[in-house]
Design a protein around this motif. Structure first.
Motif, PDB file in Angstrom:
ATOM      1  N   ALA A 151      41.438  35.126  33.407  1.00 42.80           N
ATOM      2  CA  ALA A 151      42.340  35.964  32.554  1.00 42.80           C
ATOM      3  C   ALA A 151      42.040  35.261  31.191  1.00 42.80           C
ATOM      4  O   ALA A 151      41.937  34.158  30.717  1.00 42.80           O
ATOM      5  CB  ALA A 151      43.507  35.525  33.226  1.00 42.80           C
ATOM      6  N   ASN A 152      42.377  36.476  30.390  1.00 40.20           N
ATOM      7  CA  ASN A 152      42.195  36.034  28.874  1.00 40.20           C
ATOM      8  C   ASN A 152      43.593  36.390  28.126  1.00 40.20           C
ATOM      9  O   ASN A 152      43.634  36.342  26.796  1.00 40.20           O
ATOM     10  CB  ASN A 152      41.201  36.693  28.101  1.00 40.20           C
ATOM     11  CG  ASN A 152      41.303  38.337  28.309  1.00 40.20           C
ATOM     12  OD1 ASN A 152      42.296  38.955  28.672  1.00 40.20           O
ATOM     13  ND2 ASN A 152      40.134  39.112  27.835  1.00 40.20           N
ATOM     14  N   GLY A 153      44.708  36.829  28.817  1.00 40.62           N
ATOM     15  CA  GLY A 153      45.819  37.071  28.421  1.00 40.62           C
ATOM     16  C   GLY A 153      46.082  38.608  28.070  1.00 40.62           C
ATOM     17  O   GLY A 153      47.252  39.030  28.415  1.00 40.62           O
ATOM     18  N   LYS A 154      45.194  39.400  28.237  1.00 45.50           N
ATOM     19  CA  LYS A 154      45.248  40.713  28.388  1.00 45.50           C
ATOM     20  C   LYS A 154      44.760  41.565  29.585  1.00 45.50           C
ATOM     21  O   LYS A 154      45.212  42.555  29.901  1.00 45.50           O
ATOM     22  CB  LYS A 154      44.591  41.454  27.003  1.00 45.50           C
ATOM     23  CG  LYS A 154      45.298  41.152  25.829  1.00 45.50           C
ATOM     24  CD  LYS A 154      44.591  41.737  24.501  1.00 45.50           C
ATOM     25  CE  LYS A 154      45.486  41.301  23.419  1.00 45.50           C
ATOM     26  NZ  LYS A 154      44.522  42.267  22.087  1.00 45.50           N
ATOM     27  N   SER A 155      43.654  40.906  30.079  1.00 47.41           N
ATOM     28  CA  SER A 155      42.836  41.314  31.232  1.00 47.41           C
ATOM     29  C   SER A 155      42.637  40.260  32.208  1.00 47.41           C
ATOM     30  O   SER A 155      42.797  38.891  31.796  1.00 47.41           O
ATOM     31  CB  SER A 155      41.783  42.239  30.903  1.00 47.41           C
ATOM     32  OG  SER A 155      40.841  41.371  30.172  1.00 47.41           O
ATOM     33  N   ILE A 156      42.216  40.634  33.390  1.00 50.64           N
ATOM     34  CA  ILE A 156      41.846  39.738  34.574  1.00 50.64           C
ATOM     35  C   ILE A 156      40.544  40.181  35.041  1.00 50.64           C
ATOM     36  O   ILE A 156      40.444  41.526  35.242  1.00 50.64           O
ATOM     37  CB  ILE A 156      43.071  39.432  35.442  1.00 50.64           C
ATOM     38  CG1 ILE A 156      42.858  38.424  36.505  1.00 50.64           C
ATOM     39  CG2 ILE A 156      43.488  40.777  36.401  1.00 50.64           C
ATOM     40  CD1 ILE A 156      43.847  38.249  37.484  1.00 50.64           C
ATOM     41  N   SER A 157      39.687  39.319  35.591  1.00 47.74           N
ATOM     42  CA  SER A 157      38.649  39.940  36.066  1.00 47.74           C
ATOM     43  C   SER A 157      38.263  38.869  37.327  1.00 47.74           C
ATOM     44  O   SER A 157      38.673  37.886  37.337  1.00 47.74           O
ATOM     45  CB  SER A 157      37.302  39.694  35.275  1.00 47.74           C
ATOM     46  OG  SER A 157      37.056  38.367  34.891  1.00 47.74           O
ATOM     47  N   PHE A 158      37.660  39.628  38.411  1.00 49.28           N
ATOM     48  CA  PHE A 158      37.339  38.918  39.607  1.00 49.28           C
ATOM     49  C   PHE A 158      35.827  38.998  39.789  1.00 49.28           C
ATOM     50  O   PHE A 158      35.185  40.001  39.694  1.00 49.28           O
ATOM     51  CB  PHE A 158      38.101  39.779  40.783  1.00 49.28           C
ATOM     52  CG  PHE A 158      39.563  39.795  40.773  1.00 49.28           C
ATOM     53  CD1 PHE A 158      40.313  38.570  41.425  1.00 49.28           C
ATOM     54  CD2 PHE A 158      40.199  40.628  40.015  1.00 49.28           C
ATOM     55  CE1 PHE A 158      41.728  38.675  41.298  1.00 49.28           C
ATOM     56  CE2 PHE A 158      41.636  40.624  39.787  1.00 49.28           C
ATOM     57  CZ  PHE A 158      42.248  39.688  40.611  1.00 49.28           C
TER      58      PHE A 158
END
Length: 326
Positions: free
Chosen positions: A246-253
């Motif tokens: 997570a970068n604060g604005k989005s999340i990736s899996f």
């Protein structure tokens, strides 16, 4: 052949898609434009045709919030006598496909491969070079990691964020060159930088256990290594079967074993079976602490969200159904 524009995603897959198409038609595009799927409607609204009668779009998924605006502009473009071909591999709703084709667009959609793979299968399936380029691209784009050339070329493509660099690479690929001395030099520099960066990663992730399986949750850092290479390193070192960042604005899996698109859907996102993401805005107070070097508040908040999403969706093993020839 008449002049054409190429409009592609601004990554390795978009670059490779443009190169494979150019080889198929025996001509480089008059102009190549790089954009994001969420910005496609704005880009099309500003696009000036300047006499061009053909547009090729590739590796640009449809987006529920913008598809109607995209379709309206495409209707206008095709009404001007412009042929539009759209190649994509992201998940589409049937209604989106109907709207796009009714706008006069020739849509090539295939979720079993990457963008360059869709172009290759439909435009020049017998071109051996395009097969090799698409194989390398798919290996990293849809997280199959079954072609070592993919890891090498991805580093080369991401060497510079400038669009002119991607156009330079597209022209090299168009000539049938997959690797050269320039690429080798870039690879060696990039790997040296990455090796120095791996030592700092322990501060940025934690491993939790869900239903007996390890999941690594990370807060983004400034690379190198970038998130994709670091995710593989962290999963290998920790035994995690899923990597989340997570970068604060989005999340990736990411995963090499489990269908993680189902987790992204819990956040209203989507993507590929082994690589997916979604918007996730972390509360401002946690982002503030992260900026001053205190990551644990953001880490704990993101971890709670991730754990709930994974428990709700459940683990499901990935079953490869890709039908692309290598």
């Amino acid at each position: 052949m008449e002049d054409y524009y190429a409009i592609v995603h601004n990554d390795f897959d978009g670059t490779a898609s443009a190169a494979v198409y150019a080889r198929a038609v025996g001509q480089l595009p008059k102009n190549t434009f790089f954009t994001e799927p969420t910005r496609l409607h704005n880009f099309l609204n500003k696009l000036e045709l300047r006499g061009v009668k053909k547009i090729v779009m590739a590796d640009l998924g449809a987006n529920g919030s913008t598809i109607d605006a995209v379709v309206e502009r495409l209707k206008w473009i095709t009404s001007q006598g412009v042929e539009v071909q759209w190649f994509d591999h992201h998940v589409w709703k049937d209604e989106w496909k109907t709207k796009v084709t009714e706008a006069g667009v020739k849509l090539y959609h295939d979720v079993s491969t990457c963008g360059a793979g869709v172009v290759h299968k439909n435009m020049n399936p017998d071109d051996d070079f395009s097969s090799k380029l698409a194989s390398a691209d798919c290996s990293v784009d849809i997280w199959l990691h079954d072609d070592p050339m993919g890891e090498k070329l991805r580093r080369v493509v991401e060497y510079s964020p400038d669009f002119s660099w991607k156009i330079h690479l597209m022209e090299i690929f168009y000539k049938g060159v997959l690797w050269n001395d320039e690429f080798q030099s870039i690879l060696e520099r990039k790997v040296d930088e990455e090796l120095k960066g791996y030592n700092k990663l322990n501060k940025y992730f934690k491993v939790i256990e869900i239903d007996g399986k390890k999941v690594a949750v990370a807060i983004r850092w400034r690379g190198p290594p970038d998130i994709s290479y670091a995710s593989q390193y962290i999963m290998t070192r920790t035994g995690a079967v899923v990597f989340v960042s997570a970068n604060g604005k989005s999340i990736s899996f990411r995963s090499s074993k489990y269908e993680i698109r189902r987790f992204a859907l819990e956040f209203g996102g989507g993507g590929h079976p082994l690589a997916a993401g979604a918007a996730l805005r972390v509360p401002a107070i946690h982002r503030f602490f992260r900026r001053i070097g205190v990551r644990r508040f953001m880490m704990n908040w993101v971890t709670d969200k991730v754990e709930n999403a994974i428990r709700n969706a459940g683990f499901q093993e990935f079953r490869e159904n890709r039908a692309m020839s290598h």
